[in-house]
Design a protein around this motif. Structure first.
Motif, PDB file in Angstrom:
ATOM      1  N   GLY A  15       0.850  -1.206   0.000  1.00  0.00           N
ATOM      2  CA  GLY A  15       0.000   0.000   0.000  1.00  0.00           C
ATOM      3  C   GLY A  15       0.874   1.241   0.000  1.00  0.00           C
ATOM      4  N   THR A  17       1.605   3.405  -2.182  1.00  0.00           N
ATOM      5  CA  THR A  17       1.171   4.620  -2.871  1.00  0.00           C
ATOM      6  C   THR A  17      -0.005   5.272  -2.137  1.00  0.00           C
ATOM      7  OG1 THR A  17      -0.351   3.366  -4.246  1.00  0.00           O
ATOM      8  CG2 THR A  17       1.861   3.716  -5.130  1.00  0.00           C
ATOM      9  N   GLY A  18      -0.408   4.679  -1.031  1.00  0.00           N
ATOM     10  CA  GLY A  18      -1.636   5.115  -0.363  1.00  0.00           C
ATOM     11  C   GLY A  18      -1.437   6.291   0.570  1.00  0.00           C
ATOM     12  N   ASP A  19      -2.560   6.698   1.134  1.00  0.00           N
ATOM     13  CA  ASP A  19      -2.622   7.886   1.991  1.00  0.00           C
ATOM     14  C   ASP A  19      -1.849   7.692   3.309  1.00  0.00           C
ATOM     15  OD1 ASP A  19      -4.018  10.408   2.855  1.00  0.00           O
ATOM     16  OD2 ASP A  19      -4.808   9.026   4.367  1.00  0.00           O
ATOM     17  N   LEU A  20      -2.013   6.548   3.916  1.00  0.00           N
ATOM     18  CA  LEU A  20      -1.355   6.318   5.211  1.00  0.00           C
ATOM     19  C   LEU A  20       0.170   6.336   5.056  1.00  0.00           C
ATOM     20  CD1 LEU A  20      -1.901   5.443   8.248  1.00  0.00           C
ATOM     21  CD2 LEU A  20      -1.262   3.182   7.466  1.00  0.00           C
ATOM     22  N   ARG A  23       1.231  10.052   4.376  1.00  0.00           N
ATOM     23  CA  ARG A  23       1.075  11.038   5.456  1.00  0.00           C
ATOM     24  C   ARG A  23       1.814  10.646   6.734  1.00  0.00           C
ATOM     25  NH1 ARG A  23      -3.244  12.232   7.892  1.00  0.00           N
ATOM     26  NH2 ARG A  23      -4.343  10.315   7.398  1.00  0.00           N
ATOM     27  N   MET A 121      -2.990  -1.338   3.632  1.00  0.00           N
ATOM     28  CA  MET A 121      -4.007  -1.318   2.566  1.00  0.00           C
ATOM     29  C   MET A 121      -5.316  -1.888   3.070  1.00  0.00           C
ATOM     30  SD  MET A 121      -2.056  -3.859   0.028  1.00  0.00           S
ATOM     31  CE  MET A 121      -3.445  -4.053  -1.029  1.00  0.00           C
ATOM     32  N   GLU A 150      -2.871  -2.828   9.952  1.00  0.00           N
ATOM     33  CA  GLU A 150      -3.636  -1.612  10.238  1.00  0.00           C
ATOM     34  C   GLU A 150      -5.046  -1.977  10.681  1.00  0.00           C
ATOM     35  OE1 GLU A 150      -3.657   1.496  10.645  1.00  0.00           O
ATOM     36  OE2 GLU A 150      -1.523   1.829  10.359  1.00  0.00           O
ATOM     37  N   LYS A 151      -5.720  -1.012  11.262  1.00  0.00           N
ATOM     38  CA  LYS A 151      -7.123  -1.240  11.604  1.00  0.00           C
ATOM     39  C   LYS A 151      -7.961  -1.091  10.336  1.00  0.00           C
ATOM     40  CE  LYS A 151      -9.199   3.186  12.449  1.00  0.00           C
ATOM     41  NZ  LYS A 151      -9.846   4.152  13.275  1.00  0.00           N
TER      42      LYS A 151
HETATM   43  P1  NAD Z   1      -5.447   4.054   0.361  1.00  0.00           P
HETATM   44  O1  NAD Z   1      -6.680   3.650  -0.365  1.00  0.00           O
HETATM   45  O2  NAD Z   1      -5.001   5.452   0.296  1.00  0.00           O
HETATM   46  O3  NAD Z   1      -4.241   3.155  -0.170  1.00  0.00           O
HETATM   47  C1  NAD Z   1      -4.389   1.793  -0.462  1.00  0.00           C
HETATM   48  C2  NAD Z   1      -3.106   1.253  -1.038  1.00  0.00           C
HETATM   49  O4  NAD Z   1      -3.305  -0.143  -1.343  1.00  0.00           O
HETATM   50  C3  NAD Z   1      -2.639   1.908  -2.338  1.00  0.00           C
HETATM   51  O5  NAD Z   1      -1.230   1.963  -2.301  1.00  0.00           O
HETATM   52  C4  NAD Z   1      -3.089   0.903  -3.408  1.00  0.00           C
HETATM   53  O6  NAD Z   1      -2.273   0.913  -4.561  1.00  0.00           O
HETATM   54  C5  NAD Z   1      -2.889  -0.393  -2.669  1.00  0.00           C
HETATM   55  N1  NAD Z   1      -3.720  -1.466  -3.258  1.00  0.00           N
HETATM   56  C6  NAD Z   1      -5.075  -1.510  -3.265  1.00  0.00           C
HETATM   57  N2  NAD Z   1      -5.480  -2.643  -3.895  1.00  0.00           N
HETATM   58  C7  NAD Z   1      -4.358  -3.313  -4.258  1.00  0.00           C
HETATM   59  C8  NAD Z   1      -4.114  -4.546  -4.913  1.00  0.00           C
HETATM   60  N3  NAD Z   1      -5.106  -5.320  -5.353  1.00  0.00           N
HETATM   61  N4  NAD Z   1      -2.825  -4.926  -5.115  1.00  0.00           N
HETATM   62  C9  NAD Z   1      -1.805  -4.142  -4.677  1.00  0.00           C
HETATM   63  N5  NAD Z   1      -1.977  -2.961  -4.042  1.00  0.00           N
HETATM   64  C10 NAD Z   1      -3.236  -2.560  -3.839  1.00  0.00           C
HETATM   65  O7  NAD Z   1      -5.641   3.563   1.877  1.00  0.00           O
HETATM   66  P2  NAD Z   1      -4.988   4.202   3.199  1.00  0.00           P
HETATM   67  O8  NAD Z   1      -5.799   5.351   3.639  1.00  0.00           O
HETATM   68  O9  NAD Z   1      -3.546   4.386   3.001  1.00  0.00           O
HETATM   69  O10 NAD Z   1      -5.275   3.056   4.282  1.00  0.00           O
HETATM   70  C11 NAD Z   1      -4.560   1.841   4.296  1.00  0.00           C
HETATM   71  C12 NAD Z   1      -4.922   1.071   5.560  1.00  0.00           C
HETATM   72  O11 NAD Z   1      -4.594   1.856   6.687  1.00  0.00           O
HETATM   73  C13 NAD Z   1      -6.401   0.723   5.708  1.00  0.00           C
HETATM   74  O12 NAD Z   1      -6.487  -0.497   6.394  1.00  0.00           O
HETATM   75  C14 NAD Z   1      -6.928   1.836   6.587  1.00  0.00           C
HETATM   76  O13 NAD Z   1      -8.065   1.443   7.316  1.00  0.00           O
HETATM   77  C15 NAD Z   1      -5.745   2.025   7.509  1.00  0.00           C
HETATM   78  N6  NAD Z   1      -5.670   3.337   8.136  1.00  0.00           N
HETATM   79  C16 NAD Z   1      -5.487   4.459   7.388  1.00  0.00           C
HETATM   80  C17 NAD Z   1      -5.386   5.686   8.010  1.00  0.00           C
HETATM   81  C18 NAD Z   1      -5.134   6.940   7.234  1.00  0.00           C
HETATM   82  O14 NAD Z   1      -4.920   7.977   7.887  1.00  0.00           O
HETATM   83  N7  NAD Z   1      -5.126   6.913   5.932  1.00  0.00           N
HETATM   84  C19 NAD Z   1      -5.492   5.777   9.417  1.00  0.00           C
HETATM   85  C20 NAD Z   1      -5.677   4.622  10.146  1.00  0.00           C
HETATM   86  C21 NAD Z   1      -5.760   3.406   9.493  1.00  0.00           C
END
Ligand code: NAD
Length: 500
Positions: A15, A17-20, A23, A121, A150-151
């Motif tokens: 994950g 490339t994601g938000d967590l 940030r 993710m 993660e939760k």
């Molecule tokens: P997001 O949607 O921003 O990122 C998801 C990531 O997963 C991306 O990098 C995406 O490319 C990758 N991904 C999705 N499907 C995929 C697949 N099939 N194969 C490979 N990669 C794949 O999500 P996020 O906000 O970063 O959250 C991630 C986790 O962290 C979740 O479990 C969320 O509940 C938890 N979380 C996030 C935050 C937050 O502040 N963003 C806070 C607490 C918990």
């Protein structure tokens, strides 16, 4: 074994490339790197769907670090440790490529086969990834293998058991680090120290001296663009099952015999086991749910929850929950723990208020004024500190009393820059210290408690919306305390809001 230094390790972030990751994780890793707390030997593999290259990930990591730290020294050296692999989490071929990359990096950086798999993710992939890590050989090295999750850990007890089975097929409980980022917060970690390192508090920390405990965690924001996720979760699952119950456990646990993860977690488990179970017909006496309707903040119109993006216009999802918890053990029998959390409330704040019982008689009573109760306020966020509310004599020729505050503000301590929760949690995980992560037994007991309420609520349509955006929640949440003779703090201008 918990190590004092961080050992060489390969950190794989699923994950990436994601938000967590952007940030929280990259800035936290950078802070550890700059403080010399990341071993000289480390590498990070970012894994996600997008067809990025190492260079694209490195630029992304750099941007993420620079967005919070302007003069990021050694940033080029830091990002040179990052590698990227485009990955499909359900495809074995992807894991085989990942294994080859991991083995090369093991050699290049002398990582001794130590691996941390950080699953940042969507939770539906957690089990699949864990299984592939084993089947496709990513855990076949001599070093340690730790899984950071993660939760949310499951959606209810059944799904949590299912997920736990999947990951326990691969990782032992000791190697599973279930993140509850509240446990990384400075003042949440301070609860234990305030209680167990101060002779003045521990003898008072029970039902003989404490009348009630309140925990409020309020957000000003609504669901933003996370409506789709929130519809399946709501305040009970998103905040109460994990963060709020963890704070209750820390406030109520017995002193552990020593500060090891095993001893601390086992004391927390006892608290969660002692939570009074609430039957369907009693839920209304102990819990209140709410959903924000349209409202206003400083002249700005705010949408109601049902008008938000990706939200069912007839949604039954609670964006607010208040509850009264009773802990049926010797220490806490009779002391209510009032908890509330919600979105679109008046302020962003998390606070714990311990209200002590009144003195046996009031020598200073006059008809206009009652003695204010002693309060201990633990400010979790955004301010971090402690305030003790006492009564003192008003200056002058009078014996009137006036409430006074003794304050400690964490950020007033010279040179102290409180590390982000994620920085501390990553550091703990690298050293093998699982104290501030949730054990499976805690997760299971929390879901067991919460499931009863959520099952009941899901089968019963609520009269929503029932509080305007920009307020402190529905009136019923106030009544929950009023019928016990209490009120949510602060009451009528009694200032508990800062620790300065
Ligand atoms: P997001 O949607 O921003 O990122 C998801 C990531 O997963 C991306 O990098 C995406 O490319 C990758 N991904 C999705 N499907 C995929 C697949 N099939 N194969 C490979 N990669 C794949 O999500 P996020 O906000 O970063 O959250 C991630 C986790 O962290 C979740 O479990 C969320 O509940 C938890 N979380 C996030 C935050 C937050 O502040 N963003 C806070 C607490 C918990």
């Amino acid at each position: 074994m918990i190590q004092s230094e961080t050992p060489a390790s390969l950190i794989m972030i699923f994950g990436a490339t994601g938000d967590l990751a952007k940030r929280k994780l990259y800035p936290s890793l950078y802070h550890l790197f700059r403080k010399g707390k990341l071993a000289e030997h480390f590498a990070v593999v970012g894994v996600a769907r997008r067809p990025w290259t190492n260079e694209v990930l490195r630029e992304h990591v750099k941007d993420s670090v620079l967005s919070s730290i302007h003069d990021a020294e050694d940033i080029e050296k830091f990002i040179s440790h990052f590698y990227y692999q485009s990955h499909d989490v359900t495809d074995s071929q992807s894991y085989i490529q990942l294994k080859d990359l991991a083995n090369q990096l093991d050699q290049k950086y002398s990582l001794e086969g130590n691996r941390i798999f950080y699953l940042a993710m969507a939770p539906e992939f957690f089990g699949t990834i864990a299984e592939h890590l084993k089947i496709d050989g990513l855990t076949d090295t001599d070093g340690f293998h730790r899984l950071v999750i993660e939760k949310p850990f499951g959606h209810d007890l059944d799904s949590a058991i299912q997920l736990n089975k999947q990951i326990r097929n691969v990782f032992s409980e000791n190697d599973i680090y279930r993140i509850d980022h509240y446990l990384g917060k400075e003042m949440v970690q301070n609860i234990e120290v305030i209680r167990f390192a101060n002779a003045i508090f521990e003898p008072q920390w029970n039902n003989r001296f404490i009348s009630n405990i309140q925990i409020t965690s309020s957000e000003m924001l609504g669901v933003e663009e996370r409506g789709g996720y929130y519809e399946t979760s709501g305040a009970l699952r998103d905040m109460f099952q994990n963060h709020m119950l963890q704070m209750v456990a820390l406030l109520a646990m017995e002193p552990p015999i020593r500060l090891t993860p095993k001893e601390i977690r086992s004391e927390k488990v006892k608290v969660l086991s002692a939570l009074r179970s609430i039957e369907n017909e009693e839920i209304k006496d102990y819990f209140v749910r709410g959903q924000y309707g349209p409202g206003e903040d400083n002249g700005q119109q705010l949408l109601g929850y049902r008008e938000e993006m990706n939200v069912n216009p007839d949604s039954n999802t609670a964006t607010f929950v208040a509850g009264k918890l009773m802990i049926d053990n010797f220490r806490w029998a009779g002391v209510p723990f009032y908890i509330r959390t919600g979105k679109r409330m008046t302020e962003k704040s998390t606070k714990i208020i311990i209200q002590f019982k009144d003195v046996p008689m009031n020598l200073y009573y006059n008809s206009e004024k009652k003695l204010a109760p002693n309060l201990l306020v633990i400010h979790i966020q955004p301010e971090e500190g402690i305030t003790l509310h006492l009564n003192a004599k008003q200056s002058g020729q009078t014996m009137e009393t006036t409430p006074v505050k003794l304050n400690f503000a964490n950020n007033d301590v010279a040179g102290l820059n409180t590390p982000e929760a994620y920085e501390k949690l990553l550091f703990d995980c690298l050293r093998g210290d699982a104290t501030n992560f949730t054990h499976w037994d805690e997760v299971a007991l929390s879901w067991n408690f919460v499931d009863k309420i959520s099952n009941f609520w899901e089968n019963k349509k609520a009269e929503f919306p029932n509080y305007p955006a920009g307020s402190m929640g529905p009136e019923a949440a106030d009544q929950l305390l009023e019928k016990d003779g209490f009120s949510w703090w602060p009451v009528s201008n009694y200032d508990i809001d800062d620790c300065k």
